[in-house]
Motif scaffolding. Structure first.
Motif, PDB file in Angstrom:
ATOM      1  N   THR A   1      34.488  45.213  29.573  1.00  0.00           N
ATOM      2  CA  THR A   1      33.701  44.306  28.731  1.00  0.00           C
ATOM      3  C   THR A   1      34.099  44.358  27.266  1.00  0.00           C
ATOM      4  O   THR A   1      33.575  43.594  26.460  1.00  0.00           O
ATOM      5  CB  THR A   1      32.209  44.668  28.841  1.00  0.00           C
ATOM      6  OG1 THR A   1      32.023  46.038  28.451  1.00  0.00           O
ATOM      7  CG2 THR A   1      31.722  44.491  30.277  1.00  0.00           C
ATOM      8  N   GLN A   2      35.012  45.262  26.910  1.00  0.00           N
ATOM      9  CA  GLN A   2      35.385  45.412  25.508  1.00  0.00           C
ATOM     10  C   GLN A   2      36.058  44.139  25.005  1.00  0.00           C
ATOM     11  O   GLN A   2      36.943  43.595  25.648  1.00  0.00           O
ATOM     12  CB  GLN A   2      36.342  46.602  25.355  1.00  0.00           C
ATOM     13  CG  GLN A   2      36.639  46.939  23.898  1.00  0.00           C
ATOM     14  CD  GLN A   2      37.468  48.207  23.783  1.00  0.00           C
ATOM     15  OE1 GLN A   2      37.908  48.747  24.784  1.00  0.00           O
ATOM     16  NE2 GLN A   2      37.690  48.656  22.571  1.00  0.00           N
TER      17      GLN A   2
ATOM     18  N   GLU B   1      32.905  49.855  30.207  1.00  0.00           N
ATOM     19  CA  GLU B   1      33.125  49.604  28.782  1.00  0.00           C
ATOM     20  C   GLU B   1      34.484  48.965  28.545  1.00  0.00           C
ATOM     21  O   GLU B   1      34.644  48.060  27.724  1.00  0.00           O
ATOM     22  CB  GLU B   1      33.014  50.924  28.023  1.00  0.00           C
ATOM     23  CG  GLU B   1      33.139  50.764  26.510  1.00  0.00           C
ATOM     24  CD  GLU B   1      32.945  52.069  25.777  1.00  0.00           C
ATOM     25  OE1 GLU B   1      33.129  52.072  24.540  1.00  0.00           O
ATOM     26  OE2 GLU B   1      32.614  53.081  26.444  1.00  0.00           O
ATOM     27  N   ALA B   2      35.518  49.434  29.294  1.00  0.00           N
ATOM     28  CA  ALA B   2      36.857  48.875  29.135  1.00  0.00           C
ATOM     29  C   ALA B   2      36.910  47.427  29.601  1.00  0.00           C
ATOM     30  O   ALA B   2      37.579  46.585  29.003  1.00  0.00           O
ATOM     31  CB  ALA B   2      37.858  49.719  29.919  1.00  0.00           C
TER      32      ALA B   2
END
Length: 227
Positions: free
Chosen positions: A150-151, A147-148
């Motif tokens: 692709t954020q 998630e980090a």
């Protein structure tokens, strides 16, 4: 014949401990059973023979007939003993076969238990629970890292003009493919490619066309009346 036969009494203590002892014991007993079966048939034949002699001399020579019956009784007694011996041997064969099956089954279960023990090794419920908890934590960390990474890069920076342009290119490619297949442009595609027209002007022209058609019909009707 004694019913207390065992592997040790038949083949010796050492043979009874060998792997082939049950098989050898059964083979020996079956050989004995075959011998007793032949003896049984022989005694039955002797009984039948003495019975025939007694019947033949029952009236003419009672002494011969009586002696034949005595021999028949003797053979009959031997036959009863032989039948009992056969029953004992058959029972021993069945007992050895059952004991051997029990032993093989127990050995198989022991091997299975040892295999399970080797597979499990030092595993315990606590260790399994701890391993599953560690896996869940690692999965959670992996999700956070993904998630980090692709954020801020997914779902942002999309240019609507670029999307419209790409859509128009796809429509043109589809139209070109249809022209190659049919040699003409479908009416629906021609309509789709026509520039937008003011709807008010279209309605006005349509109304004038309808009025001209009515005038034409009226003139045709007047000409017919004049005739």
């Amino acid at each position: 014949m004694s019913q207390g036969w065992g592997w040790g009494s038949l083949f010796g203590g050492n043979a009874a401990k060998s792997k082939d002892a049950p098989k050898n014991a059964i083979l020996g007993l079956r050989g004995t059973l075959d011998m007793l079966s032949k003896r049984e048939k022989h005694l039955q034949n002797q009984m039948d023979e003495q019975d025939a002699i007694a019947r033949k001399n029952v009236n003419s020579n009672k002494g011969v007939a009586k002696a034949a019956l005595r021999r028949k009784k003797n053979y009959e007694h031997q036959l009863e003993q032989t039948s009992a011996q056969m029953l004992t041997v058959e029972r021993e064969i069945s007992s050895i076969e059952t004991a051997n099956i029990n032993k093989e089954t127990l050995d198989a279960m022991k091997h299975a238990q040892q295999a399970m023990k080797n597979i499990h090794g030092g595993l315990t419920i606590d260790k399994v629970d701890q391993t599953m908890e560690d896996l869940r934590e690692e999965h959670a960390i992996a999700e956070e890292i993904a998630e980090a990474l692709t954020q801020g890069s997914i779902g942002q920076g999309v240019d609507e003009d670029e999307l419209d342009e790409e859509l128009a290119e796809l429509q043109q490619e589809e139209l070109d493919n249809k022209m190659l297949k049919t040699g003409s442009v479908p009416v629906s595609d021609q309509i789709q490619r026509m520039p937008a027209v003011n709807t008010g002007a279209v309605s006005s022209r349509q109304q004038r066309v309808e009025e001209d058609d009515e005038e034409e019909e009226l003139r045709k009707l007047q000409a017919e009346m004049a005739m």
